[in-house]
Design a protein around this motif. Structure first.
Motif, short mmCIF file in Angstrom:
data_model
loop_
_atom_site.label_atom_id
_atom_site.label_comp_id
_atom_site.label_asym_id
_atom_site.label_seq_id
_atom_site.Cartn_x
_atom_site.Cartn_y
_atom_site.Cartn_z
N ALA A 1 0.86 -1.20 0.00
CA ALA A 1 0.00 0.00 0.00
C ALA A 1 0.89 1.24 0.00
O ALA A 1 0.96 1.99 0.96
CB ALA A 1 -0.91 -0.02 1.21
N ARG A 2 1.56 1.45 -1.13
CA ARG A 2 2.45 2.62 -1.29
C ARG A 2 1.64 3.90 -1.17
O ARG A 2 0.51 3.96 -1.65
CB ARG A 2 3.11 2.54 -2.67
N ARG A 3 2.24 4.90 -0.55
CA ARG A 3 1.60 6.22 -0.47
C ARG A 3 2.39 7.20 -1.31
O ARG A 3 3.62 7.19 -1.26
CB ARG A 3 1.53 6.70 0.99
N MET A 4 1.71 8.02 -2.09
CA MET A 4 2.45 8.90 -3.00
C MET A 4 1.69 10.18 -3.32
O MET A 4 0.47 10.25 -3.19
CB MET A 4 2.79 8.15 -4.30
N LEU A 5 2.48 11.20 -3.80
CA LEU A 5 1.93 12.49 -4.23
C LEU A 5 1.35 12.32 -5.62
O LEU A 5 1.86 11.57 -6.44
CB LEU A 5 3.07 13.52 -4.28
N SER A 6 0.30 13.07 -5.90
CA SER A 6 -0.21 13.13 -7.27
C SER A 6 0.28 14.43 -7.91
O SER A 6 -0.06 15.53 -7.45
CB SER A 6 -1.74 13.13 -7.30
N GLY A 7 1.08 14.31 -8.96
CA GLY A 7 1.51 15.49 -9.72
C GLY A 7 0.39 15.98 -10.63
O GLY A 7 0.34 17.14 -11.04
N ALA A 8 -0.53 15.06 -10.95
CA ALA A 8 -1.66 15.44 -11.80
C ALA A 8 -2.76 16.02 -10.93
O ALA A 8 -2.92 15.67 -9.76
CB ALA A 8 -2.19 14.21 -12.54
N GLY A 9 -3.55 16.92 -11.53
CA GLY A 9 -4.70 17.48 -10.81
C GLY A 9 -5.91 16.59 -11.01
O GLY A 9 -5.99 15.84 -11.99
N HIS A 10 -6.82 16.62 -10.05
CA HIS A 10 -8.02 15.78 -10.13
C HIS A 10 -9.21 16.49 -9.50
O HIS A 10 -9.03 17.42 -8.69
CB HIS A 10 -7.78 14.47 -9.37
N ASP A 11 -10.41 16.01 -9.82
CA ASP A 11 -11.62 16.60 -9.23
C ASP A 11 -11.61 16.52 -7.70
O ASP A 11 -12.26 17.34 -7.03
CB ASP A 11 -12.86 15.89 -9.79
N ALA A 12 -10.83 15.59 -7.17
CA ALA A 12 -10.74 15.49 -5.70
C ALA A 12 -10.19 16.79 -5.10
O ALA A 12 -10.47 17.12 -3.94
CB ALA A 12 -9.84 14.31 -5.32
N MET A 13 -9.42 17.56 -5.90
CA MET A 13 -8.90 18.84 -5.38
C MET A 13 -10.04 19.80 -5.08
O MET A 13 -10.01 20.57 -4.14
CB MET A 13 -7.99 19.50 -6.43
N MET A 14 -11.02 19.77 -5.96
CA MET A 14 -12.17 20.66 -5.81
C MET A 14 -13.09 20.13 -4.70
O MET A 14 -13.46 20.85 -3.78
CB MET A 14 -12.91 20.75 -7.14
N MET A 15 -13.40 18.85 -4.74
CA MET A 15 -14.31 18.28 -3.74
C MET A 15 -13.70 18.38 -2.34
O MET A 15 -14.40 18.58 -1.35
CB MET A 15 -14.63 16.83 -4.08
N GLY A 16 -12.37 18.31 -2.29
CA GLY A 16 -11.68 18.37 -0.99
C GLY A 16 -11.78 19.73 -0.33
O GLY A 16 -11.38 19.91 0.83
N ARG A 17 -12.30 20.73 -1.04
CA ARG A 17 -12.48 22.05 -0.41
C ARG A 17 -13.62 22.00 0.61
O ARG A 17 -13.72 22.88 1.45
CB ARG A 17 -12.79 23.12 -1.47
N GLU A 18 -14.49 20.99 0.50
CA GLU A 18 -15.69 20.98 1.35
C GLU A 18 -15.91 19.67 2.09
O GLU A 18 -16.86 19.58 2.87
CB GLU A 18 -16.93 21.25 0.47
N MET A 19 -15.09 18.65 1.82
CA MET A 19 -15.39 17.35 2.45
C MET A 19 -14.13 16.47 2.45
O MET A 19 -13.17 16.76 1.71
CB MET A 19 -16.53 16.65 1.71
N PRO A 20 -14.12 15.40 3.26
CA PRO A 20 -12.99 14.47 3.25
C PRO A 20 -12.80 13.86 1.85
O PRO A 20 -13.79 13.66 1.13
CB PRO A 20 -13.40 13.38 4.25
N VAL A 21 -11.56 13.66 1.46
CA VAL A 21 -11.29 13.03 0.16
C VAL A 21 -10.19 11.99 0.29
O VAL A 21 -9.31 12.09 1.15
CB VAL A 21 -10.86 14.07 -0.91
N ALA A 22 -10.29 10.99 -0.60
CA ALA A 22 -9.22 9.99 -0.74
C ALA A 22 -9.14 9.61 -2.22
O ALA A 22 -10.14 9.73 -2.94
CB ALA A 22 -9.52 8.75 0.09
N MET A 23 -7.94 9.20 -2.64
CA MET A 23 -7.75 8.78 -4.03
C MET A 23 -6.94 7.51 -4.08
O MET A 23 -5.98 7.33 -3.31
CB MET A 23 -7.00 9.87 -4.82
#
Ligand code: HGY
Ligand code: MN
Ligand code: MN
Length: 412
Positions: A351-373
């Motif tokens: 279960a590697r953990r890593m940064l996303s260099g790409a942008g995703h809709d989770a960036m927008m949804m994460g402004r108002e609620m918990p997010v995971a990708m």
């Protein structure tokens, strides 16, 4: 759940959706094009076949809902975008829509319900290809829709507002789309990694810890057009070579970054009304600049801006730039990251953990609620935003199993 079967189903659906394109020889699906409407219709059918009630909202997002039947239940949103870049790949965005639809169908057919409502959202626009309006679909759901984009025009001069009305959508109804954060469990997105990390590690899945923040600018360099054969070199104010030197300054700034997370490119570079035998009088190029931390990104932009201005001064040309996008770096919700990593590990997978260099809709949804990708391995050296983008049915199946294990953890 037979992960091989559901994985093949997911890939087959992504391949089927890729039949619809604005281009005859490449996969390009721009917001509200004919191909875009055809994909929306197929997603609607797939959601209905999975037992979901489906609505198309004012922006054109296709939203499937699987109610759990518990009064006052919260909603888990999941999904991704179905528009593409020009000459894009078959899985960018689509995987994150098709996988949860397949899982919803799996649950529905077995009569299994989760203790929350499930909402699969096919975002109508994330890439910003037609109107330079990124995250359009998700922005409306978190109250961050910028109404000024309705006046933007595409290459044919069509205003976004008019394109929406022609598609039967309701630009003035977008404000009402905002989800009440108190009713939302949060948002979860499955996406191809769009890079080589998992492929080189020989691992199928990774958990995203944070999504790099992005800045985008439209730049214009204005020099003096002239005859390519007669104007002495020392007398030229060549907008093309000035712009080229500016783009190299952008690249040098990113190459000098020790953290290795600062990246930049000029994805569009054009001489306006150019001709082979004319010294460029006007050149337009775009800047896409990202980093794991906004401070690093913003300091880098200031450095690039100063360099562009110095180059313009020295070359006797004018430089102007307009910001077209700014999205802050978005950390994923730590408790969700841990639960998702635990779900991946429960399959016996790293279960590697890593940064996303790409942008995703989770960036927008994460402004108002918990997010995971959840990231899924990309083949072909990790290439994406390209027709060479590929993945395997086996990895799609493992991503589905990890997703179901994660949803069940959320249930508890
Ligand atoms: O540009 C991105 O990172 C995404 O593909 N929109
Ligand atoms: Mn993309
Ligand atoms: Mn994407």
């Amino acid at each position: 759940m037979d992960t091989a079967v559901i994985g093949q189903e997911i890939l087959a659906t992504c391949e089927r959706l890729a039949r619809h394109s604005d281009d005859t020889d490449a996969l390009t699906v721009a917001y509200l094009s004919k191909a875009h409407r055809a994909v929306a219709a197929e997603l609607r059918d797939a959601m209905e076949a999975a037992g979901m009630t489906v609505t198309v909202d004012a922006i054109g997002n296709v939203v499937g809902r699987l109610a759990c039947g518990r009064p006052g239940a919260h909603t888990l949103a999941t999904g991704s975008h179905f528009d593409t870049v020009r000459n894009g790949g078959r899985f960018d965005g689509r995987l994150g829509i098709v996988l949860p639809i397949a899982l919803a169908r799996h649950l529905h057919e077995r009569g299994e319900t989760l203790p929350f409502d499930l909402e699969v959202i096919a975002f109508a626009e994330e890439e910003g290809l037609r109107f330079a309006s990124t995250f359009l679909g998700s922005s409306g759901l978190v109250g961050r829709f910028d109404a000024s984009v309705l006046e933007r025009t595409d290459a044919a001069g069509v205003r976004m507002r008019d394109a929406m009305l022609a598609a039967g959508l309701d630009p003035d109804g977008i404000g009402a789309l905002r989800r009440d954060p108190a009713r939302m469990l949060g948002y979860y997105e499955v996406h191809i990694e769009q890079g080589p990390v998992l492929l080189e590690a020989g691992e199928p899945l990774a958990v995203v810890t944070s999504i790099a923040g992005g800045l985008r600018y439209q730049c214009t360099v204005t020099g003096v057009a002239g005859h390519a054969g007669t104007v002495p070199m020392a007398m030229r104010h060549d907008a093309g070579t000035a712009a080229a030197e500016m783009v190299l300054a952008l690249e040098s700034c990113c190459l000098a970054d020790a953290s290795g997370t600062l990246v930049g490119t000029a994805g569009r570079f054009e001489v306006v009304r150019g001709a082979t035998n004319v010294i460029p009088g006007e050149c337009r190029f775009t800047i896409d600049l990202r980093a794991a931390h906004d401070g690093l990104r913003d300091r880098a932009f200031d450095e690039v801006l100063a360099a562009c201005r110095a180059i313009a001064e020295r070359r006797g040309v004018r430089f102007a730039c307009e910001r077209t996008m700014q999205v802050p770096a978005t950390p994923c919700t730590p408790a969700w990251v841990d639960a998702l990593a635990d779900a991946v590990a429960s399959l016996g997978l790293p279960a590697r953990r890593m940064l996303s260099g790409a942008g995703h809709d989770a960036m927008m949804m994460g402004r108002e609620m918990p997010v995971a990708m959840l990231f899924v391995r990309c083949g072909n050296g990790g290439v994406s935003h390209s027709p060479l983008e590929t993945m395997t049915a086996g990895d799609a199946g493992l991503a589905a199993a990890a997703t179901l294990a994660f949803w069940r953890r959320l249930a508890h």
